[in-house]
Design a protein around this motif. Structure first.
Motif, mmCIF file in Angstrom:
data_model
loop_
_atom_site.group_PDB
_atom_site.id
_atom_site.type_symbol
_atom_site.label_atom_id
_atom_site.label_comp_id
_atom_site.label_asym_id
_atom_site.label_seq_id
_atom_site.Cartn_x
_atom_site.Cartn_y
_atom_site.Cartn_z
ATOM 1 N N GLY A 60 0.802 -1.220 0.000
ATOM 2 C CA GLY A 60 0.000 0.000 0.000
ATOM 3 C C GLY A 60 0.832 1.265 0.000
ATOM 4 N N ASP A 61 2.124 1.153 0.315
ATOM 5 C CA ASP A 61 3.000 2.317 0.288
ATOM 6 C C ASP A 61 3.452 2.597 -1.147
ATOM 7 N N CYS A 62 3.727 3.851 -1.423
ATOM 8 C CA CYS A 62 4.306 4.235 -2.710
ATOM 9 C C CYS A 62 5.815 4.299 -2.536
ATOM 10 N N VAL A 63 6.528 3.755 -3.508
ATOM 11 C CA VAL A 63 7.984 3.748 -3.425
ATOM 12 C C VAL A 63 8.590 4.284 -4.717
ATOM 13 N N THR A 64 9.764 4.857 -4.566
ATOM 14 C CA THR A 64 10.583 5.249 -5.700
ATOM 15 C C THR A 64 11.830 4.381 -5.639
ATOM 16 N N ILE A 65 12.084 3.647 -6.697
ATOM 17 C CA ILE A 65 13.259 2.779 -6.762
ATOM 18 C C ILE A 65 14.263 3.432 -7.688
#
Length: 154
Positions: A60-65
């Motif tokens: 549910g979290d937004c991530v930037t890879i």
């Protein structure tokens, strides 16, 4: 790559073949950035790095890879242990080169939140419980996709 985490495994360890007597740690997760596209992300490394990374975000979290290694996936082997994705690639995170940043989906793009509720399988590739009950004998031994919803928890 920016996306919402739609699935995540627990941290596991395996004997390290290069350093006998030590262990390597891993976990994977799946991110989605559109209704059609999602990709598996694998991370391997030292216990401290893997546990810290795994605990830094949840489904549910937004991530930037940043700076992942892009690899072709080995379909037969990988899809036994990871969700089937429409991409022929996977992302690999490395302790020395990659970074994962977590942020609120509201800060990034609220459209990402709606992706959490979309099935990852083709809508024509599901069996209803009625079909399974009616055709149970002929389905014996087959792997089936079932779409279900939780009505109550008590």
């Amino acid at each position: 790559v920016i996306g919402v985490v739609i699935g995540k495994t627990d941290v596991r360890s395996f004997p390290d073949r290069k350093n006998i007597g030590s262990e390597r740690y891993t976990f994977s997760f799946t991110i989605r950035d559109s209704p059609t596209y999602f990709i598996n992300v694998n991370s391997w490394g030292r216990e401290e790095y893997i546990r810290s990374l795994s605990e830094s975000f949840r489904v549910g979290d937004c991530v930037t890879i940043e700076n992942p290694l892009v690899q072709s996936k080995e379909v037969e082997r990988e899809e036994k242990f990871n969700p089937v994705t429409p991409s022929c690639y996977k992302l690999l995170l490395s302790e020395n080169h990659s970074m994962v940043k977590t942020s609120s989906c509201y800060e990034m793009d609220t459209r990402l939140l709606s992706l959490l509720h979309l099935p990852v399988k083709d809508p024509q590739d599901y069996y209803s419980l009625g079909d399974i009950i009616a055709n149970g004998q002929s389905l014996d031994g087959r792997i089936l996709n079932v779409l279900a919803a939780v009505m109550s928890v008590s």
